[in-house]
Structure formats: structure tokens, C-alpha cells
Design a protein around this motif. Structure first.
Motif, short mmCIF file in Angstrom:
data_model
loop_
_atom_site.label_atom_id
_atom_site.label_comp_id
_atom_site.label_asym_id
_atom_site.label_seq_id
_atom_site.Cartn_x
_atom_site.Cartn_y
_atom_site.Cartn_z
N SER A 1 40.19 54.93 44.73
CA SER A 1 41.39 54.11 44.58
C SER A 1 41.85 54.05 43.13
O SER A 1 43.04 54.21 42.83
CB SER A 1 41.12 52.69 45.11
OG SER A 1 42.25 51.87 44.92
N GLY B 1 49.88 50.04 46.62
CA GLY B 1 49.00 50.45 45.53
C GLY B 1 49.80 50.68 44.25
O GLY B 1 50.37 49.74 43.70
N LEU C 1 42.55 60.11 48.26
CA LEU C 1 42.07 58.77 48.58
C LEU C 1 41.35 58.75 49.93
O LEU C 1 41.79 59.40 50.88
CB LEU C 1 43.26 57.82 48.62
CG LEU C 1 42.99 56.33 48.77
CD1 LEU C 1 42.32 55.78 47.53
CD2 LEU C 1 44.31 55.59 49.01
N VAL D 1 43.25 57.58 42.04
CA VAL D 1 44.59 57.85 42.58
C VAL D 1 45.63 56.96 41.94
O VAL D 1 46.75 57.40 41.62
CB VAL D 1 44.59 57.70 44.12
CG1 VAL D 1 46.00 57.72 44.68
CG2 VAL D 1 43.75 58.80 44.76
N SER D 2 45.29 55.70 41.72
CA SER D 2 46.23 54.79 41.07
C SER D 2 46.59 55.29 39.67
O SER D 2 47.77 55.39 39.31
CB SER D 2 45.62 53.39 40.99
OG SER D 2 46.50 52.49 40.34
N GLY E 1 47.19 53.68 45.39
CA GLY E 1 45.74 53.71 45.50
C GLY E 1 45.20 52.96 46.69
O GLY E 1 43.99 52.78 46.79
#
Length: 497
Positions: free
Chosen positions: A360, A97, A131, A363-364, A99
């Protein structure tokens, strides 16, 4: 149109503040509830999983500066060793990621491992904090803002980043408003601390690991912070660990990686035996692609079901970036190019549902922005984009473009500097022509680790190496290391197969 300096004054005046992550004074792994090694394993929810996979939840500190304070859930999973008498430990799958979910990893990625490795290890996966099933967060972004050409900072057709600046500020504000306190706790340092809590909960003195893509950086950070708790450490498709740039450097490396991999696609696309052939000569493929992208900048084609619902130049460039990650994606890319070039109906779009992307994306963004300080000068980004558009036209300036990070509070912890101090138990494996984590960046990881590591370079194109592209030489080197602990005596180059 407003100038970039004018945008900078307006936008940076309202930089978004996020909850802080742990500061540099935190004693890593110290304090907090002791992990006993007793986990309440239960059958896993979800479809298509191996019946043997078990799932559980452990509790980790929201803030490692207050390890006995608020706790959050971290989802973990495992498939036990397939031959208990041969078991030697736990192999943790560290997802990419940032993510990417990893809790289903033992049933998916883990089953690609050879039988000997599945017998030697319990295969363990996890969802990083924020996540999937690990206290998930969401910035509650709109459908339009979840388009990859919005999340990646593709400039306008003429090269302006004005729109990126407006978008970046909006995304940062929405994340700060909607994602809650977990957002500010997300960082690679805290992922390493969470991994050590997983180790404690499993009752393991040391872990082995297989980290892929971003997982190589997370794995390297863990090996730096907790060196004596690592056993056999495999880092696959490696990020540049430059502590001054971190994710900013990874994004910039896309320009290099796409140039490394594109000639392989061009040769394939000109092969007379190829039913999806695009040109008579490989040298014709690059100018054809650039001309088509420029035409689509001017005249997008409606593409129902896609996000955005049109094929424009940046959507084509984004599709190229993702398609170079695996030769199995070359046919779909060629079919899209041919349809757009010839005025034929476009193939059906494949777009993930918005709800599947929300945590996702959050979090990324949090990892990328919390890990390292990003420059604040928008005029400097504009200059870099203009230069990159000239030197690397396939990626049109995106890799050095403007993310939400200049509008995010600066991180409270310094990035981890990866060094050669620690046990010599790390094996790097890398494709020679990786479009996402190029070899040039992987060599920086190798250099940083020094005698702690050996590197295996596979003469192949694509992202992901071990058990991914059928190279027996590369696969054998990693399997031998996981089973016997023996690495090549020096760095190893594996020919194409």
C-alpha cells in the motif's frame, strides 16, 4: 544543524531514477492482446467474503508503450446481479488511496448498496497494479519508516524539515532499489488504462462506476481518456484535479479540510450529554488541543504497541486528521486526548502489521510521485511549512511538507487535464465538511467537468458520502441516478439529517 539549501545541494545531487511510465505518445487502449470477455472466474480466497463473490486474474501490459510486451497480473472480483432479469450492466468500484485494495469491495463496500442497485448491476472490484493480488510490490521499508508520522511529512517540533528531507531521500532510494519495474509503471493514467482492460475483459461496451476519494480522480481521468466507454459515473468525496499540482494539491488541502471539520468535533466534545466531554464550551477545545500537542512535542508519553511507540505532538495531530473522517471515531480521539491531558493510562494502540502496509505504501508513493512533477527547492518547502504552521496550526505545516517526490525521477507523461468535453453522465457527491477532500477542492472538480456533471452537497462532516452517513437526500440522488440515469436538474444541496 545543516541549512535547508545545504541539504538541497547534497540530496538533489543523488536524485533517484525509477523505471519510466508510458509516455504521451501512447495510443490509449490500442494494441496488445484483445480481451475476449472470457474470464476464468473462481471462488475467492480469504475470510469473511460473501460466498457469491468470484475472483479472477487478467493480464495487462507492464508498459502500454509496448502493449504486446511483458504482461502483469491484475486481480478482479465480482458479485453478479442479484436479479439477472433486471441487470443493466457492470458497476465498477474504484478504490481510494492511492494505495487502497479493492478486490474485496463487492463483499464489503458493494453490500452497502441498496437492493435495487445490486439487482441492476454486477458489482466488480479490483486491486490496482502493484497492490494486494495485482503483481504486488514492496519498498521493504523498516518498521519505523512505516509510521504514519514518517510517511506524512510532519516537521520537527520547531518547524524544521531537515529530517523530512533525509527521510524522503531514503524512502525514494529504497523504493527504487527494492520494488522492481512495476513501480515505475504506476500512475493514474495507467490505472485508467487498466480499468479499460477490465472493461474489455468483462465484454462490456460501457462501464458504470462508483469512485471514492482518490478513486474520484482515477474515475475522472478514465472519463477524460475514454469518455465514450462510460455509462453512469459517480464520484464520491472529490479530489481537486488541478493538473499542475495533483497529489501535491490534495496533501495541501488537508490543512483546509481539518479546519472545516474541527468545529463539529469541538461542538461534540463540549456537549453536556457527551460521556467523553472534554470542555464546557466548544471554543475551549481548539486551544486545549493545541496546548496538548505542544506539550507532547516537548514531553512525549510512552505508548506501547503504537508506531512510533510514543504519543508525541505529531502522533496526536495525525490521529486528529484520521479521526475527523468519521463521527464514529470521535469518542476514541476524545478518550486519547483526555488520557494524555490528565496523565491517565493511554488506550490500547491499534497499529496495522507492517506486512499489511508494504505494498500500500509503495503504490501510494509511486502514484503520488509519478503523476506530476514536484518542485526541487527544499528552501521553498521550508518557507511554505513555516507559513502554514502560522495559518493552520492544527496541521502544523505537514500538508505542504516534503514528500519523497523531489528525489524521484520526474514523470514521463503529463497529468490528464479534466475538461467539460464528453458525455453529461457524471454525478459528484460531497460532504460539506470533509477533512480529507474538502469542499473547496471538490468544487474545482465540478468546475473542471462543467456541464458533464452535477454536484450533490450533503450538509455533513466526514470522508465518504454515499451510503456512509445516513443522509437520505444524498443517498436517494445517487441511487436514482444509478437506476434511472436521471440526475438533479442542477446542483443539489441536501440538509443535515
Amino acid at each position: 544543524m545543516r541549512t535547508v539549501p545545504a541539504l538541497a545541494a547534497a540530496l538533489l545531487a543523488s536524485t533517484v531514477a525509477l523505471a519510466p511510465s508510458a509516455d504521451a505518445r501512447t495510443p490509449d487502449g490500442a494494441g496488445g492482446p484483445a480481451a475476449s470477455g472470457r474470464i476464468d472466474w473462481q471462488p475467492c480466497a480469504g475470510e469473511g467474503l460473501d460466498d457469491r463473490q468470484e475472483c479472477a486474474t487478467i493480464r495487462v501490459p507492464l508498459d502500454y508503450r509496448a502493449p504486446r510486451g511483458e504482461q502483469i497480473d491484475l486481480a478482479i472480483s465480482r458479485i453478479r446481479s442479484e436479479r439477472p432479469e433486471a441487470r443493466r450492466g457492470t458497476l465498477l468500484l474504484i478504490p481510494g488511496g492511492p494505495g487502497n485494495s479493492g478486490v474485496d469491495g463487492p463483499s464489503t463496500t458493494g453490500q452497502k448498496l441498496p437492493q435495487s442497485v445490486r439487482e441492476a448491476y454486477d458489482i466488480v472490484g479490483f486491486d490496482p497494479r502493484g497492490l494486494g493480488r495485482s503483481s504486488p510490490i514492496s519498498c521493504d521499508l523498516s518498521h519505523d519508516d512505516l509510521a504514519l508520522t514518517t510517511l506524512h511529512p510532519w516537521p520537527d517540533a520547531e518547524g524544521s524539515i531537515d529530517r523530512n528531507a533525509i527521510t524522503g531521500r531514503r524512502l525514494a532510494e529504497q523504493c527504487a532499489r527494492n520494488a522492481g519495474p512495476v513501480l515505475g509503471s504506476i500512475s493514474t493514467r495507467n490505472e485508467a488504462r487498466d480499468i479499460d482492460r477490465i472493461r474489455q475483459a468483462l465484454g462490456e461496451r460501457r462501464l458504470s462506476a462508483w469512485g471514492v476519494s482518490y478513486g474520484t480522480y482515477a474515475g475522472a481521468v478514465y472519463a477524460q481518456m475514454f469518455p465514450d466507454r462510460t455509462d453512469r459515473w459517480v464520484l464520491d468525496s472529490n479530489d481537486d484535479p488541478d493538473p499542475e499540482r495533483v497529489a501535491r494539491g490534495w496533501l495541501a488541502n488537508y490543512a483546509v479540510g481539518v479546519e472545516d471539520a474541527f468545529p463539529v468535533f469541538a461542538a461534540w466534545a463540549a456537549d453536556p450529554a457527551n460521556p467523553d466531554r472534554l470542555a464546557e464550551d466548544p471554543a475551549q477545545v481548539r486551544p486545549m488541543f493545541l496546548e496538548l500537542a505542544a506539550r507532547l512535542d516537548r514531553q512525549p508519553i510512552p505508548w506501547p504497541g503504537a508506531n512510533p511507540a510514543e504519543l508525541n505532538g505529531n502522533v496526536l495531530r495525525e490521529t486528529l486528521l484520521s479521526s475527523l473522517s468519521s463521527t464514529s471515531r470521535f469518542p476514541a480521539l476524545a478518550q486519547l486526548i483526555r488520557a494524555a491531558r490528565d496523565g491517565a493510562p493511554l488506550p490500547a494502540a491499534s497499529t496495522p502489521p507492517d506486512e499489511a502496509m508494504q505494498s500500500s505504501v509503495a503504490v501510494s508513493a509511486a502514484t503520488i510521485c509519478n503523476d506530476v512533477s514536484w518542485p526541487a527547492s527544499l528552501s521553498d518547502y521550508q518557507k511554505a511549512v513555516t507559513a502554514s504552521r502560522g495559518s493552520h496550526p492544527l496541521t502544523a505545516g505537514m500538508p505542504v511538507g516534503l514528500m519523497p517526490c523531489p528525489f524521484w525521477e520526474q514523470p514521463r507523461e503529463k497529468p490528464v487535464r479534466i475538461t467539460d468535453r464528453g458525455p453529461s453522465n457524471i454525478l459528484l457527491i460531497q460532504n460539506r465538511r470533509d477533512p480529507v477532500t474538502p469542499l473547496s477542492g471538490a468544487r474545482k472538480m465540478r468546475q473542471a467537468l462543467g456541464d458533464r456533471a452535477r454536484m450533490v452537497i450533503v450538509d455533513s462532516v466526514g470522508h465518504d458520502v454515499y451510503r456512509a452517513n445516513g443522509n437520505a437526500c444524498g443517498d436517494r440522488a445517487v441511487t436514482d441516478f444509478l437506476i434511472t440515469g436521471k440526475r438533479p436538474s442542477g446542483d443539489l444541496e441536501c440538509p443535515a439529517e
